[in-house]
Design an enzyme around this catalytic site. Structure first.
Site, short mmCIF file in Angstrom:
data_model
loop_
_atom_site.label_atom_id
_atom_site.label_comp_id
_atom_site.label_asym_id
_atom_site.label_seq_id
_atom_site.Cartn_x
_atom_site.Cartn_y
_atom_site.Cartn_z
N CYS A 9 0.83 -1.19 0.00
CA CYS A 9 0.00 0.00 0.00
C CYS A 9 0.87 1.25 0.00
CB CYS A 9 -0.89 -0.02 1.25
SG CYS A 9 -1.71 1.54 1.50
N CYS A 18 -5.86 0.81 7.68
CA CYS A 18 -5.65 -0.63 7.94
C CYS A 18 -4.31 -0.86 8.65
CB CYS A 18 -5.60 -1.47 6.68
SG CYS A 18 -6.27 -0.82 5.20
N CYS A 96 -6.11 3.59 -2.67
CA CYS A 96 -6.37 2.67 -1.56
C CYS A 96 -6.56 1.26 -2.12
CB CYS A 96 -7.62 3.12 -0.81
SG CYS A 96 -8.06 1.96 0.50
N GLN A 222 -22.89 -5.28 5.83
CA GLN A 222 -21.54 -5.85 5.80
C GLN A 222 -20.72 -5.15 4.71
OE1 GLN A 222 -20.24 -7.92 7.91
NE2 GLN A 222 -22.07 -8.65 8.98
N ASP A 319 -25.33 -12.75 16.27
CA ASP A 319 -24.24 -12.01 15.63
C ASP A 319 -24.05 -10.70 16.39
OD1 ASP A 319 -22.41 -10.88 13.91
OD2 ASP A 319 -23.78 -10.62 12.23
N CYS A 346 -17.33 -10.95 15.25
CA CYS A 346 -16.26 -10.17 14.61
C CYS A 346 -15.16 -9.87 15.63
CB CYS A 346 -16.83 -8.87 14.03
SG CYS A 346 -17.69 -7.88 15.26
#
Ligand code: SAH
Length: 392
Positions: A9, A18, A96, A222, A319, A346
């Protein structure tokens, strides 16, 4: 894994987007797998149990269907990007690796149009200026990409609004709708509640495993379509429904997982705390003409404990958010006649904390499949199947 996914990146040292953005994809997967294996090894019960290998992304690049850009000035030129992790410096994000490329181009397009339209950019320190953020959401509908663009401004007037809409949609014909969000507050929240639809219907519709789900400016959806498809398919497989089951879809969001189970269940009840997500779920139910789904706005723990052991459900899908579920929720499930729990998480740490309680309560962990929904980041999703073996 294809060696071309090197993840080099160009913004790795600046942007706070990230944390795995300069680690080859294969290595990212190894790190995530190792973390999951280590956590699951701490669980009580069957010591020979091992989570499956991680399900990799077909392509780890450009998966993010929700892309946010902050507008700012660099040497009096308008740029768009993200704030760096450790400071309030705006990094001009141009290539990106994980954002949808069309969405990134639209954000750059808004920055380019700002000059000719003589729009000022909001200055956080001085609290002055007009344009603030651009948020783009992407859906796939009948094989085509559709975009919802949210323009966030700090001023109440939108000069030459119609001309701006014309110019932007002429440049990007895949824009289905544009929403103007007026947010003058000094806050880290990108959107306020003040939305005005200035082009199209105010939402886009995403095709997901045969159903259609609406995405509006603030709805939860999502961020990785391909990963979500894999995750939802796995949840359906784990639930193993025959058409007779009463299913609880706890922490249901906009109802996606539960609605995808409706064709194989007697009934599905979604429980969700957030009112706007509940409204989206009601909309999605109508959009898909589903009859055997209902959604309730409630705290999941309060809802299930209020049932006081009543035999209401056969299967629970859950979830929860990153904080996980609660001991009281798990205790109520364990004491009920529920035979099967599909737990999607998650956050592996809170997942393992909660699985421990299920196992102590007599459930057996049958499967755990990590899914890489978030390449380039340290995040990982895990889908688990638990079964109650003792007779009720
Ligand atoms: N299953 C959904 C995503 C759910 S995200 C999907 O795939 O689209 C987790 C959801 O739990 C969020 O919508 C959040 O609003 C909701 N939530 C958080 N705390 C809750 C609680 N105590 N009771 C019920 N829902 C809750």
């Amino acid at each position: 894994m294809d060696e071309k996914y090197v993840f080099d990146c160009p913004h790795s040292s600046g942007c706070g987007g990230c944390s795995y953005n300069n680690i080859a994809y294969e290595k990212q997967l190894e790190k995530k797998e190792g973390r999951i294996r280590g956590l699951f090894a701490q669980l009580p019960g069957d010591k020979s149990f091992k989570p499956d290998r991680i399900v990799a992304a077909a392509c780890p690049y450009h998966y993010r269907n929700k892309v946010h850009g902050v507008l700012g000035y660099r040497r009096s030129k308008i740029i768009c990007g993200l704030y760096s992790e450790d400071s309030h410096k705006l990094v001009n994000v141009t290539d990106c690796l994980i954002e949808d490329e069309v969405a990134s181009a639209v954000i750059a397009g808004v920055a380019e149009l700002a000059g000719p339209f003589k729009y000022t950019i909001f200055d956080e320190d001085k609290g002055r200026g007009f344009l603030r953020h651009v948020l783009v959401r992407v859906a796939h509908s009948r094989g085509e990409k559709k975009l919802l663009v949210v323009i966030v401004t700090a001023l109440k007037e939108f000069p030459r609004k119609n001309d701006f809409v014309k110019a932007l949609t002429a440049k990007f014909p895949m824009i289905e709708s544009i929403v103007w969000n007026y947010n003058p507050r000094r806050t880290s929240m990108v959107l306020s509640d003040n939305n005005t639809v200035i082009y199209g219907p105010g939402y886009i519709v995403d095709d997901m495993l045969g159903l259609r789900f609406a995405i509006s400016a603030g709805s939860f959806y999502q961020v990785n379509h391909e990963g979500a498809e894999k995750m939802y398919s796995l949840a359906r497989e784990f639930a193993g429904l025959t058409g007779k089951e009463r299913v609880l879809d706890a922490y249901c969001g906009t109802g996606t997982i539960g609605m995808l189970m409706c064709d194989r269940a007697e009934s599905v009840t979604g429980v969700e705390l957030n009112e706007s997500a509940v409204r989206d779920a009601v909309f999605n139910k109508k959009l898909n003409k589903i009859k055997n789904y209902r959604v309730l706005c409630a705290d999941a723990t309060k809802y299930i404990t209020d049932l006081r052991g009543k035999d209401a459900f056969d299967v629970v899908i859950m979830d929860p958010p990153r904080a996980g579920s609660t001991p009281a929720f798990i205790d109520a499930v364990v004491r009920s006649k529920v035979r099967k729990v599909v737990y999607i998480s998650c956050n592996p740490e809170t997942l393992v904390r909660d699985l421990r309680l299920f196992i102590k309560g007599g459930f057996v962990l049958k499967k755990a499949v990590p899914i890489d929904m978030f390449p380039g980041t340290s995040h990982v999703e895990v889908c688990c199947l638990l079964e109650q073996l003792k007779s009720c």
